[in-house]
Motif scaffolding. Sequence first.
Motif, PDB file in Angstrom:
ATOM      1  N   UNK A  96       0.674  -1.243   0.039  1.00  0.00           N
ATOM      2  CA  UNK A  96       0.054  -0.123  -0.020  1.00  0.00           C
ATOM      3  C   UNK A  96       0.805   1.076   0.055  1.00  0.00           C
ATOM      4  N   UNK A  97       0.605   2.083  -0.946  1.00  0.00           N
ATOM      5  CA  UNK A  97       1.402   3.513  -1.203  1.00  0.00           C
ATOM      6  C   UNK A  97       1.065   4.492  -0.267  1.00  0.00           C
ATOM      7  N   UNK A  98       2.080   4.774   0.805  1.00  0.00           N
ATOM      8  CA  UNK A  98       2.015   5.690   1.494  1.00  0.00           C
ATOM      9  C   UNK A  98       2.016   7.256   0.790  1.00  0.00           C
ATOM     10  N   UNK A  99       2.894   7.494  -0.387  1.00  0.00           N
ATOM     11  CA  UNK A  99       2.823   8.486  -0.817  1.00  0.00           C
ATOM     12  C   UNK A  99       2.865   8.290  -2.352  1.00  0.00           C
ATOM     13  N   UNK A 100       2.929   9.367  -3.260  1.00  0.00           N
ATOM     14  CA  UNK A 100       2.792   9.152  -4.807  1.00  0.00           C
ATOM     15  C   UNK A 100       3.998   9.162  -5.504  1.00  0.00           C
ATOM     16  N   UNK A 101       4.010   8.535  -6.477  1.00  0.00           N
ATOM     17  CA  UNK A 101       5.182   8.464  -7.511  1.00  0.00           C
ATOM     18  C   UNK A 101       4.860   9.260  -8.480  1.00  0.00           C
ATOM     19  N   UNK A 102       5.600  10.100  -9.279  1.00  0.00           N
ATOM     20  CA  UNK A 102       5.462  10.667 -10.411  1.00  0.00           C
ATOM     21  C   UNK A 102       6.555  10.809 -11.436  1.00  0.00           C
ATOM     22  N   UNK A 103       6.512  10.620 -12.755  1.00  0.00           N
ATOM     23  CA  UNK A 103       7.510  10.939 -13.602  1.00  0.00           C
ATOM     24  C   UNK A 103       7.680  12.330 -13.702  1.00  0.00           C
ATOM     25  N   UNK A 104       8.873  12.944 -13.190  1.00  0.00           N
ATOM     26  CA  UNK A 104       9.155  14.227 -13.217  1.00  0.00           C
ATOM     27  C   UNK A 104       9.519  14.555 -14.833  1.00  0.00           C
ATOM     28  N   UNK A 105       9.979  13.809 -15.443  1.00  0.00           N
ATOM     29  CA  UNK A 105      10.412  13.806 -16.916  1.00  0.00           C
ATOM     30  C   UNK A 105       9.775  12.767 -17.789  1.00  0.00           C
TER      31      UNK A 105
END
Length: 249
Positions: A96-105
């Motif tokens: 379960x994810x506690x925070x978000x992951x994002x592609x910065x590029x």
Amino acid sequence: MLPAAASALQIFVGRLEALSPLSREEVEALRSLKVRVTNVRANADIVLPGAQFEHAVLVASGLVGRYLQLADGRRQVMSINVAGEIADLHRVAAPKAGSALQALTNATILLVSGNDLRALALASPRITQAFWTYSAIDAAILSRWAAILGRREAKVRMAHLLCEIGLRLETSGQALRTEFLLELTQTQIADALGLTPVHVNRTLKALREIGAVEVEGRIFRISDWPLLAAIGEFDPEYLQIMSPNDEAA
């Protein structure tokens, strides 16, 4: 598997080998992990907070960041991962994810099954040790960023970020710590350093004026590594990266 994907997996396995003595069979088992290659556009979320995400994200190209969205709409980037790094190896124990992951590029990522990683860890105490140490380094990076953000002025924050990212890019074989491409916008750098984009620009200008850094577009040249490291209070020991350049630096 695409060359970039194979290279990223090789870098990751090599990092694990450096952290724990692995047998030839264990290395081969890690290299044989099945992955799903996915291209992600810049600023697209990969994992949302609270989501049940059964894969770990291995970066093959580009930059991936972990962030928290604040109540006032601002966000804090808490970590940045470069090619060859798994952004969330803790997914082995906590899907379960506690925070978000994002592609910065624009990025290419490899989705590695959490079940497959767990199976390897259960079958091999040495792989478990390597995973454990790798995750401990992630925690050390988060702790260092928290201390720098909470207690240091903008120039220290910027210098520390450039030293750390430069060294990690060098370790992954993508660049030299003294010259690298950092494809982040000033807004993204601001989100990582807890500053405004205007303050980021002023801080980079101050570092240029004292001869520590040269910036050409998004290419950063570290003119004086010892000076920048001193400004950023940067001691690479927490990264557990050893290379001949560390003595020279």
